[in-house]
Design an enzyme around this catalytic site. Structure first.
Site, PDB file in Angstrom:
ATOM      1  N   LYS A  30       0.840  -1.211   0.000  1.00 45.78           N
ATOM      2  CA  LYS A  30       0.000   0.000   0.000  1.00 45.78           C
ATOM      3  C   LYS A  30       0.873   1.259   0.000  1.00 45.78           C
ATOM      4  O   LYS A  30       0.640   2.197  -0.761  1.00 45.78           O
ATOM      5  CB  LYS A  30      -0.933  -0.006   1.221  1.00 45.78           C
ATOM      6  CG  LYS A  30      -2.022  -1.079   1.094  1.00 45.78           C
ATOM      7  CD  LYS A  30      -2.739  -1.360   2.400  1.00 45.78           C
ATOM      8  CE  LYS A  30      -3.697  -2.540   2.233  1.00 45.78           C
ATOM      9  NZ  LYS A  30      -4.341  -2.985   3.473  1.00 45.78           N
ATOM     10  N   GLN A  76      -4.252  -1.629   9.853  1.00 45.26           N
ATOM     11  CA  GLN A  76      -4.186  -2.966   9.234  1.00 45.26           C
ATOM     12  C   GLN A  76      -4.685  -4.033  10.208  1.00 45.26           C
ATOM     13  O   GLN A  76      -4.227  -4.103  11.352  1.00 45.26           O
ATOM     14  CB  GLN A  76      -2.736  -3.255   8.796  1.00 45.26           C
ATOM     15  CG  GLN A  76      -2.569  -4.553   8.047  1.00 45.26           C
ATOM     16  CD  GLN A  76      -3.266  -4.574   6.675  1.00 45.26           C
ATOM     17  OE1 GLN A  76      -3.198  -3.603   5.920  1.00 45.26           O
ATOM     18  NE2 GLN A  76      -3.945  -5.655   6.382  1.00 45.26           N
ATOM     19  N   ASP A 131     -10.719   2.612   4.320  1.00 46.19           N
ATOM     20  CA  ASP A 131     -10.950   1.166   4.202  1.00 46.19           C
ATOM     21  C   ASP A 131     -12.444   0.874   4.135  1.00 46.19           C
ATOM     22  O   ASP A 131     -12.848  -0.246   3.818  1.00 46.19           O
ATOM     23  CB  ASP A 131     -10.355   0.430   5.425  1.00 46.19           C
ATOM     24  CG  ASP A 131      -9.131  -0.393   5.052  1.00 46.19           C
ATOM     25  OD1 ASP A 131      -8.944  -0.680   3.852  1.00 46.19           O
ATOM     26  OD2 ASP A 131      -8.363  -0.754   5.963  1.00 46.19           O
TER      27      ASP A 131
END
Ligand code: NAD
Length: 293
Positions: A52, A96, A119
């Site tokens: 990412k 994450q 997200d």
């Protein structure tokens, strides 16, 4: 059978995003800035976050990686999130998953400002998505929708079976494909670990989305001739012939399913890169929509 090449498509979209960054620079506007919080040293998480951050650098976004050890307390993590919520330079950020067991993931998700939730895991974004309102779509389902769209795959009126009902993949995927939208209008069946006779469902499916987390779980005899097969799974299986000692396989038996499928995603190189590029698209959206400059 045509391969749905997520790697190539994500590179095309990254080129488009890089051009957009060029235009942003020329207009002297703010460069999108994504932050990622990585807790502990889970190798899979390390690799996702690295990818990412690298993708941000490639297209000219700013990125910040915040790393903490696995013994961080929940309060300390919530404090980091609070700082990121307030940081005027950060447009969007992700924490994450998975997190260490002593940290409540739901509490963490709820602490993220929905405006920076690139997200798309916060219930505010989830609820807006379910109602068809503008929202940050969860990155993996967003990536799959984008892939179906860019490959011109007709979804309207199709029978779609989603296997797996997680909050981040299966459930939002089922909502998106049943929406009244360009990529949508499917008749969706959401299946899970308590589903009786899964094969009876998948054999009726024009589109199968597999998000289970069990290597090669969808076998060739579960796939209808001509079906579109989207494999979300990323599973490490031991492989002594590889230098790192493992290889990545999906939730679908690729070789057998590709003999039946009209379109199929490979693993790796299918849904994974589309997830990363969706996160970048959400970050650009967050930067454009910020209510302060
Ligand atoms: P999860 O573990 O949260 O959920 C798995 C789902 O599979 C559950 O809803 C469960 O009901 C279902 N399931 C389990 N056994 C089943 C069975 N026998 N029959 C039918 N359904 C069954 O998983 P997740 O977070 O959605 O991830 C699924 C897979 O996708 C994993 O391999 C994960 O690594 C991968 N993943 C990939 C990406 C990507 O970018 N490609 C993103 C997220 C997750």
């Amino acid at each position: 059978m045509q391969l749905l090449d997520g790697k190539a498509l994500s590179n095309t979209i990254k080129d488009e995003l890089a051009e957009e960054v060029g235009r942003i620079r020329q207009s002297d506007l703010k460069i999108p800035h994504l932050a990622a919080v990585l807790i502990g040293d889970n190798p899979a998480s390390e690799s996702y976050v690295r990818s990412k951050v690298r993708s941000c650098e490639k297209i000219g976004f700013q990125s910040t990686l915040i790393r903490r050890k696995a013994d961080i307390t929940e309060d300390e993590l919530l404090e980091i999130i609070d700082d990121l919520n307030k940081d005027r330079d950060i447009d969007g950020f992700i924490v994450q998953l998975p997190l260490p067991k002593h940290i409540d993931e739901d509490k963490v998700t709820l602490a993220i400002d929905p405006k920076k939730d690139v997200d798309g895991f916060h219930p505010v974004n989830f609820g807006k998505m379910a109602q068809g309102l503008p929202a940050y779509l969860p990155a993996t389902p967003f990536g799959i929708v984008t892939m179906l769209d860019r490959y011109g795959i007709e979804t309207s009126g199709k029978e779609c079976v989603v296997v797996g009902r997680s909050n981040i993949v299966g459930t939002p995927m089922s909502i998106l494909l049943s929406r009244k939208a360009k990529v949508g209008n499917c008749t969706v069946t959401l299946t899970h670990s308590r589903t009786r006779d899964l094969a009876a469902h998948t054999l009726n499916a024009d589109i199968i989305i597999a998000a289970i987390g069990i290597p090669n779980f969808i076998t060739g005899d579960m796939v209808k001739e001509g079906a579109v097969v989207i494999d979300v799974g990323i599973n490490r299986v031991e492989d002594a012939s590889k230098k790192r000692g493992y290889r990545l396989v999906g939730d679908v038996d690729f070789d057998a399913a590709s003999e039946k499928a009209s379109y199929i995603t490979p693993v790796p190189g299918g849904v994974g890169p589309m997830t990363v590029v969706s996160l970048l698209m959400n970050t650009l959206k967050a930067c454009r929509e910020r209510d302060y400059q």
